[in-house]
Design a protein around this motif. Sequence first.
Motif, PDB file in Angstrom:
ATOM      1  N   LYS A   1       2.493   4.600  -1.031  1.00  0.00           N
ATOM      2  CA  LYS A   1       2.038   5.650  -1.942  1.00  0.00           C
ATOM      3  C   LYS A   1       2.983   5.763  -3.121  1.00  0.00           C
ATOM      4  N   ASP A   2       2.395   5.908  -4.316  1.00  0.00           N
ATOM      5  CA  ASP A   2       3.150   6.133  -5.555  1.00  0.00           C
ATOM      6  C   ASP A   2       4.036   4.957  -5.940  1.00  0.00           C
TER       7      ASP A   2
ATOM      8  N   GLY B   1      -8.310  -1.896 -10.877  1.00  0.00           N
ATOM      9  CA  GLY B   1      -8.336  -0.710 -10.026  1.00  0.00           C
ATOM     10  C   GLY B   1      -7.088   0.135 -10.080  1.00  0.00           C
ATOM     11  N   PHE B   2      -6.008  -0.387 -10.650  1.00  0.00           N
ATOM     12  CA  PHE B   2      -4.751   0.364 -10.647  1.00  0.00           C
ATOM     13  C   PHE B   2      -4.868   1.660 -11.444  1.00  0.00           C
ATOM     14  N   ASP B   3      -5.590   1.633 -12.568  1.00  0.00           N
ATOM     15  CA  ASP B   3      -5.707   2.844 -13.388  1.00  0.00           C
ATOM     16  C   ASP B   3      -6.492   3.939 -12.679  1.00  0.00           C
ATOM     17  N   GLN B   4      -7.425   3.549 -11.798  1.00  0.00           N
ATOM     18  CA  GLN B   4      -8.138   4.576 -11.019  1.00  0.00           C
ATOM     19  C   GLN B   4      -7.248   5.124  -9.895  1.00  0.00           C
ATOM     20  N   GLU B   5      -6.455   4.257  -9.294  1.00  0.00           N
ATOM     21  CA  GLU B   5      -5.578   4.691  -8.206  1.00  0.00           C
ATOM     22  C   GLU B   5      -4.408   5.536  -8.709  1.00  0.00           C
ATOM     23  N   GLN B   6      -3.911   5.209  -9.898  1.00  0.00           N
ATOM     24  CA  GLN B   6      -2.741   5.890 -10.461  1.00  0.00           C
ATOM     25  C   GLN B   6      -3.049   6.341 -11.893  1.00  0.00           C
TER      26      GLN B   6
ATOM     27  N   ASN C   1      -3.307  -8.595  -6.151  1.00  0.00           N
ATOM     28  CA  ASN C   1      -2.817  -7.293  -5.702  1.00  0.00           C
ATOM     29  C   ASN C   1      -1.416  -7.380  -5.099  1.00  0.00           C
TER      30      ASN C   1
ATOM     31  N   TYR D   1       8.120   8.292  -8.935  1.00  0.00           N
ATOM     32  CA  TYR D   1       7.456   7.096  -8.425  1.00  0.00           C
ATOM     33  C   TYR D   1       8.475   6.124  -7.837  1.00  0.00           C
TER      34      TYR D   1
ATOM     35  N   ASP E   1       1.331  -4.768 -10.010  1.00  0.00           N
ATOM     36  CA  ASP E   1       0.475  -3.776 -10.657  1.00  0.00           C
ATOM     37  C   ASP E   1       0.464  -3.854 -12.175  1.00  0.00           C
TER      38      ASP E   1
ATOM     39  N   TRP F   1       0.816  -1.214   0.000  1.00  0.00           N
ATOM     40  CA  TRP F   1       0.000   0.000   0.000  1.00  0.00           C
ATOM     41  C   TRP F   1       0.847   1.261   0.000  1.00  0.00           C
TER      42      TRP F   1
END
Length: 314
Positions: A27-28, A237-242, A75, A56, A78, A25
């Motif tokens: 960030k970046d 979900g990765f494209d929404q998170e990043q 998960n 990143y 990525d 988890w």
Amino acid sequence: MGKKLMRTLVILTFLLTLGFSSNAWAKDQVRFVYVPWTCVSVKTEVAEFILNKLGYDATSMMLSVPIAYQALATNEADVFLGNWMPTMKSIAAPHFESGNVKQLDPVMENCKYTLAVPTYAYEGGLQHFEDIAKFADKLDHRIYGIEEGNDGNEVIEMMINENMFGLGDFELIPSSETGMLSQVQSYARNQEWIVFLGWSPHWMNNIIDMQYLKGSDETTFGENDGTATVYINIRSGFDQEQPNVAKFLNNFLVPIDMVNEAMTMLHEDNTLEHLDAGLAWLRSNPEVYRSWMDGVTTVDGEPALPIVEAAIAN
């Protein structure tokens, strides 16, 4: 499944969990998985380099194809830049259908992935899948593949198990990419006949006098005699998170010339790293990485192109 392979999968799964879970988890963070093919390694290391320069925390881990998809689906990773289609369909499709893995735009187009032979064997009459069994004795009833669990090997095994093209008494010889091609070059020096798993882009097309066999269709290596497209895959979900990273990935169309030339550099100079070869090509073709940066920013929201341009120039 053999006991040795099972032990290997268990160990790799443990290392995967150890390597990724503690920072799952962060960030970046962008966690790439890749398979031990030179073409995928070059693309992955270039993408990882660019994202690190943009601020990143990009990392990568080498895995087999099935475990790479398991990592995306759970998960623990990525991004995967090596979804060769249609030959990976049997491995990738269940993860697409479950919604755990998403296929993005192509990273390479007009590739090739099918069985190949040295040109002297092709000129000797071995030009089609249907011809392989005719020359079984010359071939020692063997077809040479790459690492165990690879999708290309699975296609060959299916052809043998189902006696397609009369291949029921043939044996698949798995190896590494390097090991297989060393075997091909050794056979070629003595004009011995061999059928092997070939693909483009790869330095083999420049170094080995070879031809791809005709006969592949949707049931084997795909239509048009094994013409392939390589896609980018991400975990759900990765494209929404990043979204900024997703924008870069959707721009990340890699020319076959880049990979062919980088791979030839690596073959000719074994001190060269995958990243060095990729960056050397980009320095001579700046329009390619400039297109990748269209609409992309750093982690802090600054324009990406000046940062990337300076990094590639050094």
